[in-house]
Write a protein that holds these residues in place. Sequence first.
Motif, PDB file in Angstrom:
ATOM      1  N   ILE A  35       0.994  -1.130   0.106  1.00  0.00           N
ATOM      2  CA  ILE A  35      -0.083   0.059   0.004  1.00  0.00           C
ATOM      3  C   ILE A  35       0.963   1.440   0.155  1.00  0.00           C
ATOM      4  O   ILE A  35       0.403   2.492   0.070  1.00  0.00           O
ATOM      5  N   TYR A  36       2.189   1.228  -0.133  1.00  0.00           N
ATOM      6  CA  TYR A  36       3.033   2.211  -0.189  1.00  0.00           C
ATOM      7  C   TYR A  36       2.772   3.392  -1.206  1.00  0.00           C
ATOM      8  O   TYR A  36       2.762   4.415  -0.721  1.00  0.00           O
ATOM      9  N   ASP A  37       2.517   3.008  -2.321  1.00  0.00           N
ATOM     10  CA  ASP A  37       2.322   4.008  -3.331  1.00  0.00           C
ATOM     11  C   ASP A  37       0.806   3.882  -3.811  1.00  0.00           C
ATOM     12  O   ASP A  37       0.240   4.193  -4.629  1.00  0.00           O
ATOM     13  N   ALA A  38      -0.207   3.448  -2.845  1.00  0.00           N
ATOM     14  CA  ALA A  38      -1.572   3.439  -3.122  1.00  0.00           C
ATOM     15  C   ALA A  38      -2.268   4.790  -2.683  1.00  0.00           C
ATOM     16  O   ALA A  38      -1.820   5.384  -1.453  1.00  0.00           O
ATOM     17  N   ARG A  39      -3.414   5.409  -3.377  1.00  0.00           N
ATOM     18  CA  ARG A  39      -4.123   6.260  -2.945  1.00  0.00           C
ATOM     19  C   ARG A  39      -5.036   5.886  -2.010  1.00  0.00           C
ATOM     20  O   ARG A  39      -5.497   6.719  -0.949  1.00  0.00           O
ATOM     21  N   ARG A  40      -5.410   4.613  -2.168  1.00  0.00           N
ATOM     22  CA  ARG A  40      -6.535   4.097  -1.163  1.00  0.00           C
ATOM     23  C   ARG A  40      -6.624   2.542  -1.641  1.00  0.00           C
ATOM     24  O   ARG A  40      -5.964   2.043  -2.601  1.00  0.00           O
ATOM     25  N   TYR A  41      -7.309   1.807  -0.889  1.00  0.00           N
ATOM     26  CA  TYR A  41      -7.339   0.326  -1.051  1.00  0.00           C
ATOM     27  C   TYR A  41      -8.408  -0.029  -0.362  1.00  0.00           C
ATOM     28  O   TYR A  41      -8.990   0.478   0.495  1.00  0.00           O
ATOM     29  N   ARG A  42      -8.705  -1.352  -0.569  1.00  0.00           N
ATOM     30  CA  ARG A  42      -9.665  -2.106   0.126  1.00  0.00           C
ATOM     31  C   ARG A  42      -9.321  -3.484   0.037  1.00  0.00           C
ATOM     32  O   ARG A  42      -8.475  -4.182  -0.901  1.00  0.00           O
ATOM     33  N   VAL A  43      -9.735  -4.652   0.916  1.00  0.00           N
ATOM     34  CA  VAL A  43      -9.391  -5.930   1.243  1.00  0.00           C
ATOM     35  C   VAL A  43     -10.721  -6.661   0.959  1.00  0.00           C
ATOM     36  O   VAL A  43     -11.637  -6.464   1.839  1.00  0.00           O
ATOM     37  N   VAL A  44     -10.719  -7.622   0.186  1.00  0.00           N
ATOM     38  CA  VAL A  44     -11.795  -8.184  -0.272  1.00  0.00           C
ATOM     39  C   VAL A  44     -11.688  -9.852  -0.337  1.00  0.00           C
ATOM     40  O   VAL A  44     -10.617 -10.226  -0.314  1.00  0.00           O
ATOM     41  N   LYS A  45     -12.839 -10.689  -0.372  1.00  0.00           N
ATOM     42  CA  LYS A  45     -12.500 -12.027  -0.658  1.00  0.00           C
ATOM     43  C   LYS A  45     -12.717 -12.230  -2.073  1.00  0.00           C
ATOM     44  O   LYS A  45     -13.161 -11.236  -2.739  1.00  0.00           O
ATOM     45  N   TYR A  99      -7.342 -14.173  -0.072  1.00  0.00           N
ATOM     46  CA  TYR A  99      -7.910 -12.773  -0.057  1.00  0.00           C
ATOM     47  C   TYR A  99      -7.214 -11.786  -1.178  1.00  0.00           C
ATOM     48  O   TYR A  99      -6.106 -12.127  -1.534  1.00  0.00           O
ATOM     49  N   LEU A 100      -7.919 -10.729  -1.443  1.00  0.00           N
ATOM     50  CA  LEU A 100      -7.343 -10.084  -2.386  1.00  0.00           C
ATOM     51  C   LEU A 100      -7.365  -8.537  -1.906  1.00  0.00           C
ATOM     52  O   LEU A 100      -8.189  -7.999  -1.249  1.00  0.00           O
ATOM     53  N   LEU A 101      -6.209  -7.895  -2.132  1.00  0.00           N
ATOM     54  CA  LEU A 101      -5.741  -6.544  -1.899  1.00  0.00           C
ATOM     55  C   LEU A 101      -6.112  -5.632  -3.240  1.00  0.00           C
ATOM     56  O   LEU A 101      -5.477  -5.923  -4.301  1.00  0.00           O
ATOM     57  N   ILE A 102      -6.938  -4.762  -3.295  1.00  0.00           N
ATOM     58  CA  ILE A 102      -7.319  -3.997  -4.552  1.00  0.00           C
ATOM     59  C   ILE A 102      -6.839  -2.434  -4.006  1.00  0.00           C
ATOM     60  O   ILE A 102      -7.150  -1.897  -2.972  1.00  0.00           O
ATOM     61  N   THR A 103      -5.918  -1.905  -4.996  1.00  0.00           N
ATOM     62  CA  THR A 103      -5.278  -0.661  -4.610  1.00  0.00           C
ATOM     63  C   THR A 103      -5.524   0.393  -5.896  1.00  0.00           C
ATOM     64  O   THR A 103      -5.484  -0.223  -7.024  1.00  0.00           O
ATOM     65  N   GLU A 104      -5.719   1.459  -5.619  1.00  0.00           N
ATOM     66  CA  GLU A 104      -5.720   2.614  -6.609  1.00  0.00           C
ATOM     67  C   GLU A 104      -4.725   3.203  -6.484  1.00  0.00           C
ATOM     68  O   GLU A 104      -4.225   3.849  -5.403  1.00  0.00           O
ATOM     69  N   LEU A 105      -3.470   3.256  -7.510  1.00  0.00           N
ATOM     70  CA  LEU A 105      -2.273   3.479  -7.309  1.00  0.00           C
ATOM     71  C   LEU A 105      -2.108   4.988  -7.454  1.00  0.00           C
ATOM     72  O   LEU A 105      -2.997   5.705  -8.439  1.00  0.00           O
ATOM     73  N   ASP A 106      -1.365   5.755  -6.559  1.00  0.00           N
ATOM     74  CA  ASP A 106      -1.136   7.074  -6.873  1.00  0.00           C
ATOM     75  C   ASP A 106       0.221   7.014  -7.715  1.00  0.00           C
ATOM     76  O   ASP A 106       1.472   6.933  -7.263  1.00  0.00           O
ATOM     77  N   LEU A 107       0.157   7.432  -8.831  1.00  0.00           N
ATOM     78  CA  LEU A 107       1.268   7.485 -10.008  1.00  0.00           C
ATOM     79  C   LEU A 107       2.214   8.156  -9.630  1.00  0.00           C
ATOM     80  O   LEU A 107       3.581   8.229  -9.722  1.00  0.00           O
ATOM     81  N   GLU A 108       1.838   9.346  -8.702  1.00  0.00           N
ATOM     82  CA  GLU A 108       3.037  10.367  -8.351  1.00  0.00           C
ATOM     83  C   GLU A 108       3.935   9.676  -7.281  1.00  0.00           C
ATOM     84  O   GLU A 108       5.097  10.250  -7.003  1.00  0.00           O
ATOM     85  N   LYS A 109       3.433   8.640  -6.522  1.00  0.00           N
ATOM     86  CA  LYS A 109       4.365   8.109  -5.352  1.00  0.00           C
ATOM     87  C   LYS A 109       5.233   6.904  -6.053  1.00  0.00           C
ATOM     88  O   LYS A 109       5.924   6.373  -5.220  1.00  0.00           O
ATOM     89  N   ARG A 110       4.946   6.473  -7.199  1.00  0.00           N
ATOM     90  CA  ARG A 110       5.685   5.406  -7.585  1.00  0.00           C
ATOM     91  C   ARG A 110       6.994   5.568  -7.589  1.00  0.00           C
ATOM     92  O   ARG A 110       7.700   6.844  -7.996  1.00  0.00           O
ATOM     93  N   VAL A 111       7.696   4.598  -7.163  1.00  0.00           N
ATOM     94  CA  VAL A 111       9.320   4.872  -7.030  1.00  0.00           C
ATOM     95  C   VAL A 111       9.886   4.355  -8.187  1.00  0.00           C
ATOM     96  O   VAL A 111       9.556   3.278  -8.760  1.00  0.00           O
ATOM     97  N   PRO A 112      10.931   5.217  -8.838  1.00  0.00           N
ATOM     98  CA  PRO A 112      11.499   4.795  -9.917  1.00  0.00           C
ATOM     99  C   PRO A 112      12.456   3.833  -9.851  1.00  0.00           C
ATOM    100  O   PRO A 112      12.922   3.274  -8.658  1.00  0.00           O
ATOM    101  N   VAL A 113      12.425   2.968 -10.718  1.00  0.00           N
ATOM    102  CA  VAL A 113      13.040   1.681 -11.072  1.00  0.00           C
ATOM    103  C   VAL A 113      14.421   1.971 -11.856  1.00  0.00           C
ATOM    104  O   VAL A 113      14.340   2.666 -12.946  1.00  0.00           O
TER     105      VAL A 113
END
Length: 311
Positions: free
Chosen positions: A48-58, A254-268
């Motif tokens: 969740i480091y680079d997530a704008r938000r998240y939810r945990v689902v079955k 179990y599944l983690l759904i994240t909406e990514l914050d592309l500004e937080k992405r760590v460069p590779v």
Amino acid sequence: MNKLLCSIVVLMLPSTTFGAVEIEFEDVSPVTLQALERNNERWFKLAIYDARRYRVVKFDPTPWLKSDIDRIVLRLFEDVEALEFGTELQERKFDDSQVVWEGEWFHGPRYDLSVATIREVMRKGMDKDARNMVDRMSDDAIRRSVVPRSTVILTAWDIDPEGRASQSIENRYNHSELWRVDEYGNAELSAPKDEHPTVVGPPPKTPEAVAHHRRLQSLDRHAFYSARGIVKVQRGNDAFEQYELSAFEHDPGYLLITELDLEKRVPVCFDQPCGFNTEQQAKVDAYAAYQESLPAYDDAQIKRGPAQWEN
């Protein structure tokens, strides 16, 4: 397959979208969420480091495994409109131990572009060698180059008598499954599931082969599925949304759904030296410090199926 958690509501849409399946994910309870976070602490906090938000689902794979749908509708977050994709099952491997789904968002600005149009635009302004390269590209490769495609990969899991989960694709028989081996290592041929001739081959004989065969016999095969993938939405030429689906490290049912914050992405860095600018290097350093602050991975921790976890 044993009991699967009923986590997705499957609805057939009106005839205007014939063959479409609407998928709504069911959030886990607060108690389950806290337990999952504790059991997967390092993995979860990194995810969740680079997530704008998240939810945990079955997760229920049933609609994803259908072969007669041409559209799939995802509602990833309640305040995001349902996203409708044209779908295609690209691969079904090893008796559905792995299924790869791909789709394109219908309302993207480039969805209606034809391959011929894309190829023609790409060729403009190119030299002869570059045009030849474009001409050799397949239609699928041409389309992928400009139309965002979403991918979800389903992976089947087996469970052993002790409750340990392992990927079904890793548990492959070296000898025919028709050989049933008892506790003394004696092999007996069982009847095939159909009346068609079956090539059986010799039974397992060495102690290692017998042990491997008996272990596979004891598994609850395809007990559940996990999912991972990327969902891409392009609302304008430069406006992208990206969502990530990730199976929990130690609880893959179990599944983690994240909406990514592309500004937080760590460069590779792919080349040395990296040549990061000041802002990029600051992101890399901050992420490294964050990793250092987290507990270490527990390699001895087993993976569990959702049914065993909730009992």
